[in-house]
Design a protein around this motif. Structure first.
Motif, PDB file in Angstrom:
ATOM      1  N   GLY A 550       0.811  -1.210   0.000  1.00  0.00           N
ATOM      2  CA  GLY A 550       0.000   0.000   0.000  1.00  0.00           C
ATOM      3  C   GLY A 550       0.843   1.258   0.000  1.00  0.00           C
ATOM      4  O   GLY A 550       0.502   2.258  -0.650  1.00  0.00           O
ATOM      5  N   ALA A 551       1.966   1.199   0.727  1.00  0.00           N
ATOM      6  CA  ALA A 551       2.844   2.372   0.797  1.00  0.00           C
ATOM      7  C   ALA A 551       3.569   2.607  -0.517  1.00  0.00           C
ATOM      8  O   ALA A 551       3.662   3.751  -0.992  1.00  0.00           O
ATOM      9  CB  ALA A 551       3.849   2.198   1.935  1.00  0.00           C
ATOM     10  N   ILE A 552       4.059   1.540  -1.152  1.00  0.00           N
ATOM     11  CA  ILE A 552       4.869   1.743  -2.359  1.00  0.00           C
ATOM     12  C   ILE A 552       4.023   2.171  -3.553  1.00  0.00           C
ATOM     13  O   ILE A 552       4.511   2.859  -4.445  1.00  0.00           O
ATOM     14  CB  ILE A 552       5.721   0.499  -2.690  1.00  0.00           C
ATOM     15  N   VAL A 553       2.735   1.795  -3.570  1.00  0.00           N
ATOM     16  CA  VAL A 553       1.915   2.273  -4.697  1.00  0.00           C
ATOM     17  C   VAL A 553       1.512   3.732  -4.502  1.00  0.00           C
ATOM     18  O   VAL A 553       1.204   4.424  -5.470  1.00  0.00           O
ATOM     19  CB  VAL A 553       0.658   1.399  -4.933  1.00  0.00           C
ATOM     20  N   ASN A 554       1.511   4.204  -3.258  1.00  0.00           N
ATOM     21  CA  ASN A 554       1.303   5.634  -3.031  1.00  0.00           C
ATOM     22  C   ASN A 554       2.563   6.437  -3.348  1.00  0.00           C
ATOM     23  O   ASN A 554       2.504   7.515  -3.945  1.00  0.00           O
ATOM     24  CB  ASN A 554       0.895   5.898  -1.582  1.00  0.00           C
ATOM     25  N   LEU A 555       3.718   5.894  -2.942  1.00  0.00           N
ATOM     26  CA  LEU A 555       4.974   6.627  -3.098  1.00  0.00           C
ATOM     27  C   LEU A 555       5.499   6.598  -4.528  1.00  0.00           C
ATOM     28  O   LEU A 555       5.985   7.609  -5.044  1.00  0.00           O
ATOM     29  CB  LEU A 555       6.033   6.042  -2.148  1.00  0.00           C
ATOM     30  N   ARG A 556       5.433   5.414  -5.173  1.00  0.00           N
ATOM     31  CA  ARG A 556       5.974   5.273  -6.530  1.00  0.00           C
ATOM     32  C   ARG A 556       5.050   4.413  -7.387  1.00  0.00           C
ATOM     33  O   ARG A 556       5.412   3.305  -7.800  1.00  0.00           O
ATOM     34  CB  ARG A 556       7.371   4.649  -6.474  1.00  0.00           C
ATOM     35  N   PRO A 557       3.865   4.899  -7.678  1.00  0.00           N
ATOM     36  CA  PRO A 557       2.927   4.093  -8.460  1.00  0.00           C
ATOM     37  C   PRO A 557       3.425   3.799  -9.871  1.00  0.00           C
ATOM     38  O   PRO A 557       3.025   2.812 -10.488  1.00  0.00           O
ATOM     39  CB  PRO A 557       1.663   4.958  -8.490  1.00  0.00           C
ATOM     40  N   ALA A 565      -1.417  -7.789  -3.336  1.00  0.00           N
ATOM     41  CA  ALA A 565      -1.488  -7.424  -1.912  1.00  0.00           C
ATOM     42  C   ALA A 565      -2.396  -8.415  -1.204  1.00  0.00           C
ATOM     43  O   ALA A 565      -3.605  -8.421  -1.422  1.00  0.00           O
ATOM     44  CB  ALA A 565      -2.004  -6.001  -1.751  1.00  0.00           C
ATOM     45  N   ASP A 566      -1.812  -9.275  -0.376  1.00  0.00           N
ATOM     46  CA  ASP A 566      -2.572 -10.284   0.368  1.00  0.00           C
ATOM     47  C   ASP A 566      -2.901  -9.772   1.764  1.00  0.00           C
ATOM     48  O   ASP A 566      -2.022  -9.254   2.455  1.00  0.00           O
ATOM     49  CB  ASP A 566      -1.766 -11.581   0.508  1.00  0.00           C
ATOM     50  N   VAL A 567      -4.137  -9.949   2.186  1.00  0.00           N
ATOM     51  CA  VAL A 567      -4.613  -9.563   3.526  1.00  0.00           C
ATOM     52  C   VAL A 567      -3.865  -8.322   4.036  1.00  0.00           C
ATOM     53  O   VAL A 567      -3.262  -8.341   5.106  1.00  0.00           O
ATOM     54  CB  VAL A 567      -4.518 -10.741   4.518  1.00  0.00           C
ATOM     55  N   PRO A 568      -3.905  -7.217   3.277  1.00  0.00           N
ATOM     56  CA  PRO A 568      -3.031  -6.081   3.572  1.00  0.00           C
ATOM     57  C   PRO A 568      -3.507  -5.230   4.751  1.00  0.00           C
ATOM     58  O   PRO A 568      -4.678  -4.879   4.859  1.00  0.00           O
ATOM     59  CB  PRO A 568      -3.069  -5.270   2.269  1.00  0.00           C
ATOM     60  N   PHE A 569      -2.562  -4.909   5.618  1.00  0.00           N
ATOM     61  CA  PHE A 569      -2.787  -4.017   6.760  1.00  0.00           C
ATOM     62  C   PHE A 569      -2.594  -2.589   6.247  1.00  0.00           C
ATOM     63  O   PHE A 569      -1.483  -2.074   6.222  1.00  0.00           O
ATOM     64  CB  PHE A 569      -1.787  -4.366   7.858  1.00  0.00           C
ATOM     65  N   VAL A 570      -3.678  -1.943   5.814  1.00  0.00           N
ATOM     66  CA  VAL A 570      -3.548  -0.674   5.096  1.00  0.00           C
ATOM     67  C   VAL A 570      -4.205   0.518   5.786  1.00  0.00           C
ATOM     68  O   VAL A 570      -3.965   1.655   5.405  1.00  0.00           O
ATOM     69  CB  VAL A 570      -4.121  -0.805   3.666  1.00  0.00           C
ATOM     70  N   ASP A 571      -5.023   0.249   6.807  1.00  0.00           N
ATOM     71  CA  ASP A 571      -5.722   1.354   7.482  1.00  0.00           C
ATOM     72  C   ASP A 571      -5.101   1.541   8.863  1.00  0.00           C
ATOM     73  O   ASP A 571      -5.717   1.285   9.896  1.00  0.00           O
ATOM     74  CB  ASP A 571      -7.219   1.047   7.571  1.00  0.00           C
ATOM     75  N   TYR A 609      -4.211   3.807   3.372  1.00  0.00           N
ATOM     76  CA  TYR A 609      -5.586   4.240   3.175  1.00  0.00           C
ATOM     77  C   TYR A 609      -5.709   5.762   3.257  1.00  0.00           C
ATOM     78  O   TYR A 609      -6.429   6.394   2.480  1.00  0.00           O
ATOM     79  CB  TYR A 609      -6.481   3.566   4.215  1.00  0.00           C
ATOM     80  N   ASP A 610      -4.991   6.356   4.196  1.00  0.00           N
ATOM     81  CA  ASP A 610      -5.078   7.801   4.395  1.00  0.00           C
ATOM     82  C   ASP A 610      -4.349   8.592   3.328  1.00  0.00           C
ATOM     83  O   ASP A 610      -4.521   9.808   3.232  1.00  0.00           O
ATOM     84  CB  ASP A 610      -4.516   8.172   5.779  1.00  0.00           C
ATOM     85  N   ASN A 611      -3.510   7.923   2.537  1.00  0.00           N
ATOM     86  CA  ASN A 611      -2.698   8.636   1.557  1.00  0.00           C
ATOM     87  C   ASN A 611      -3.037   8.301   0.111  1.00  0.00           C
ATOM     88  O   ASN A 611      -2.275   8.633  -0.799  1.00  0.00           O
ATOM     89  CB  ASN A 611      -1.211   8.373   1.831  1.00  0.00           C
ATOM     90  N   VAL A 612      -4.180   7.650  -0.095  1.00  0.00           N
ATOM     91  CA  VAL A 612      -4.651   7.443  -1.465  1.00  0.00           C
ATOM     92  C   VAL A 612      -4.979   8.810  -2.070  1.00  0.00           C
ATOM     93  O   VAL A 612      -5.646   9.637  -1.443  1.00  0.00           O
ATOM     94  CB  VAL A 612      -5.893   6.525  -1.503  1.00  0.00           C
ATOM     95  N   GLU A 613      -4.493   9.032  -3.288  1.00  0.00           N
ATOM     96  CA  GLU A 613      -4.671  10.335  -3.944  1.00  0.00           C
ATOM     97  C   GLU A 613      -5.295  10.159  -5.326  1.00  0.00           C
ATOM     98  O   GLU A 613      -5.349   9.059  -5.867  1.00  0.00           O
ATOM     99  CB  GLU A 613      -3.312  11.028  -4.100  1.00  0.00           C
ATOM    100  N   ARG A 614      -5.720  11.287  -5.875  1.00  0.00           N
ATOM    101  CA  ARG A 614      -6.265  11.271  -7.231  1.00  0.00           C
ATOM    102  C   ARG A 614      -5.092  11.247  -8.213  1.00  0.00           C
ATOM    103  O   ARG A 614      -4.540  12.280  -8.598  1.00  0.00           O
ATOM    104  CB  ARG A 614      -7.145  12.500  -7.465  1.00  0.00           C
TER     105      ARG A 614
END
Length: 691
Positions: A550-557, A565-571, A609-614
């Motif tokens: 979740g972090a790497i797709v926000n930082l470097r999509p 992403a299996d059973v991801p701890f994202v929130d 979850y908090d850093n998902v962007e458009r």
């Protein structure tokens, strides 16, 4: 060139928004999808089913490929197989699989392997009528007549404790509900058993109870209660059989043991050394002393000893000192030998110490990238160590090793069917220099003949949390990717302990972002070294490794063509702010406590979850289990809903929920291969390799 065509005109599911406001430290968050945590709400279940249906439709043309992949992976498994027997208290114990059966049969033979087989538990028969069925812990009484075992039939890791008479075959009527799966211990009287009760809200084990065979469980006696919900607890019998031990552990921070003589089960447990912040220790009983593996003024741990009757820290004496470049991971005690599991340069090593001569040596291995661990060693009075060895090209191999003569005998190697040949593949160890100058190890495997010209698809995996090291090991399923041109790599990022305690210290709490940056920089390094290119680079992680995804797709999509992403701890913030959610309080020292402003703000700065962007995101397949007790299903459900709302690309976003399983997936040995086939078909579709 990718010639695969996805179905057109299919609309992904939509999710209603019900804004919920959260305020902490003057910071306001709006969670539009918080309502998805209502497990019993029909609208939630309908949404999960709609996502599954969308996935089915979009990947309908891969049905034949998925079937082919499943059959390939299944064909590599020896269906009629048997574990290597080990001897304990006069019996040889083993498990075996019958052809076509999903579950093991647990067996034993008295004294010799030529004796008649006794079936203790046939999980196949026990699982009839259940969609999920898992046997947790098993413990045999000192007189060899009674078997205590635990069962979970929901996949929520809430077990029931049963006791079976192995002489008559009778299962006793007492059924003790809501217990930990792998924490059961017999006393020496063959009638008293200790177990752990779980809090049904947090799912934390928090009380140790004493049960006497044949009595009403309602009359069981609580012998210990853990008052600090940051600690996990366990109960077990020491290898010497003299003690029953209770441990309380806050991950990577603090430990406390309590001991009871197994011959006196109704006496009180006594504290070995009281807990204190930043003191971890594990103990092994040896004759009239204890050996202690501890980080007391020793970040990578050292070995100490103390008299059996004087267990306090003031009496501990150093046996093996602390070393800056070697992490002591485990300790095994025999009558005349000590065996240490050590980690150096992201490789597991086994060190044998003769307690008479005080001479020591390391067991040598032929490959440069490998893993070696102690196997099952219940016998105290032996000079034979049983250990496991594996590499990314060598199936798990179990050896019996004479610690006096240094002779080894291969007792069993996992048979890999389906035409597998070890010499067809090559494994490597690389070192990527990341942005702060640290060198991060990468283990990788590929089929011989692969050209390093940037044209290869590459799947990069990592975990990187809790000090858990990812060892390079054989995985027969990966062959299905390797044979189709993939390279498979493991990034040993900070947050594990592959390079010692400092590797963990640099990858948790206020250093957590190093884990993400290491993974990204490893991806960049593999591109630079022409193992792959962006259009063929894929990432995979699960649970805390799913947080990494979740972090790497926000930082470097832009860096990844696809992500699993299996059973991801994202929130992170919402979960860590709710102490009623299973496991939350025990994680404060790993991620932070949101009640502390600085920790809250740091977590919020990376929480996926908090850093998902458009913006544009890579192709993604997200998987969860409805009954997951570790990472609740609603975390990835909310994440996917928010990604669907905000992402600006036309890349694929799929969400697969196993409606019968939990954190570990399906319980049968073949069922989980179906989930793996979905993942591989997704990757191969993105590569256009669906034939």
């Amino acid at each position: 060139m990718n010639t695969f065509q996805w179905p057109g005109g299919v609309t992904p599911p939509t999710v209603e928004k019900e804004p919920k406001e959260f305020v902490a430290h003057g910071d306001k968050r709006i969670d539009d999808y918080y309502w998805l945590n209502q497990r019993d709400n029909p609208k939630v279940l309908n949404y999960l089913k709609a996502e599954n249906a969308y996935l089915d439709t979009m990947m309908s043309s891969t049905k034949d490929l998925r079937e082919k992949l499943f059959n390939e992976m299944k064909a590599r498994i020896k269906e009629k197989d048997e574990s290597l027997p080990y001897k304990d208290n006069g019996y040889w114990y083993y498990s075996r699989f019958e052809e076509g059966k999903q579950y093991p049969i647990f067996c034993r033979k008295k004294e010799t392997l030529e004796a008649a087989e006794e079936i203790m538990l046939d999980q196949n028969k026990m699982a009839e009528g259940f969609r999920y069925y898992s046997i947790g812990g098993r413990a045999v009484s000192d007189n060899n007549e009674l078997l205590a075992f635990t069962v979970d039939s929901v996949s929520r890791r809430i077990y029931g404790l049963r006791i079976k008479n192995l002489v008559t075959g009778t299962i006793y009527p007492e059924n003790i509900a809501n217990v930990e799966g792998n924490s059961i211990a017999w006393a020496a009287d063959n009638k008293t058993i200790f177990y752990i009760k779980k809090d049904l809200t947090t799912l934390l084990g928090y009380q140790v109870w004493r049960h006497e065979l044949g009595t009403d469980p309602a009359k069981d006696v609580m012998v210990f209660e853990e008052k600090d919900n940051r600690f996990y607890i366990g109960v077990y019998r020491t290898k010497s059989k003299k003690y029953v031990a209770i441990y309380s552990s806050m991950n990577q921070v603090s430990t406390e043991y309590r001991l009871l003589e197994a011959a006196r089960p109704t006496s009180d447990f006594k504290i070995f050394e009281p807990r204190q912040e930043n003191l971890q220790y594990t103990i092994e009983h040896f004759n009239n002393k204890f050996y202690i593996r501890t980080d007391w003024n020793a970040p990578n741990f050292k070995l100490m000893e103390t008299p059996e009757t004087k267990t306090g820290k003031a009496n501990w004496k150093e046996v093996i000192p602390h070393r800056k470049n070697v992490f002591i991971a485990s300790l095994l005690v025999f009558k005349n030998h000590l065996v240490l599991g050590e980690m150096k340069d992201a490789l597991n090593q086994l060190r044998v110490i003769n307690m008479t001569s005080k001479k020591d040596y390391y067991i040598t291995f032929p490959e440069t990238v490998y893993s070696s661990f102690p196997n099952v060693n219940p016998d105290y009075n032996t000079n034979v160590l049983r250990f496991s060895y594996t590499s990314m090209t060598t199936p798990t191999s179990i050896f019996d090793f004479n610690m006096d003569t240094e002779q080894r005998e291969l007792k069993k190697q996992t048979e890999v069917l389906g035409g597998f040949k070890k010499d067809d593949y090559t494994a490597e160890r690389l070192w990527a220099t990341v942005r702060d100058g640290v060198k991060v190890p990468i283990s990788l495997v590929y089929k011989k003949g692969v050209k390093k010209d940037g044209s290869n698809p590459l799947l990069l995996y990592a975990y990187g949390s809790y000090g858990s090291s990812t060892s390079p090991a054989f995985n027969s399923n990966i062959i299905s990717l390797l044979d189709r041109g993939f390279i498979y790599a493991i990034a040993h990022v900070r947050g594990g302990q592959e390079m010692g305690r400092q590797w963990y210290d640099q990858g948790y709490m206020f250093n957590k972002k190093n884990t993400f940056y290491d993974f990204i920089d490893c991806g960049e390094f593999l591109i630079k070294e022409k193992y792959t290119v962006k259009d063929h680079l894929y990432a995979h992680g699960g649970s805390a490794g799913g947080l990494l995804m979740g972090a790497i797709v926000n930082l470097r999509p832009d860096l990844w063509h696809g992500v699993l992403a299996d059973v991801p701890f994202v929130d992170v913030i919402t979960t860590m702010s709710d102490p009623s959610i299973p496991l939350t309080t025990g994680e404060y020292k790993e991620w932070g406590n949101p009640a502390v402003k600085a920790e809250y703000l740091y977590m919020k700065s990376y929480s996926p979850y908090d850093n998902v962007e458009r913006k544009a995101y890579p192709n993604m397949l997200v998987a969860t289990g409805l009954h997951d007790s570790q990472v609740q299903y609603f975390e990835p459900a909310k994440w996917v809903a928010k990604l669907r709302e905000l992402k600006t690309d036309n890349n694929k976003l799929f969400f697969k929920t196993n409606l019968e399983a939990g954190h570990g997936g399906a319980s049968g040995r073949f069922d989980y291969l179906k989930d793996k086939a979905w993942q591989y078909a997704f990757l191969l579709s993105l590569e256009g390799k669906v034939e």
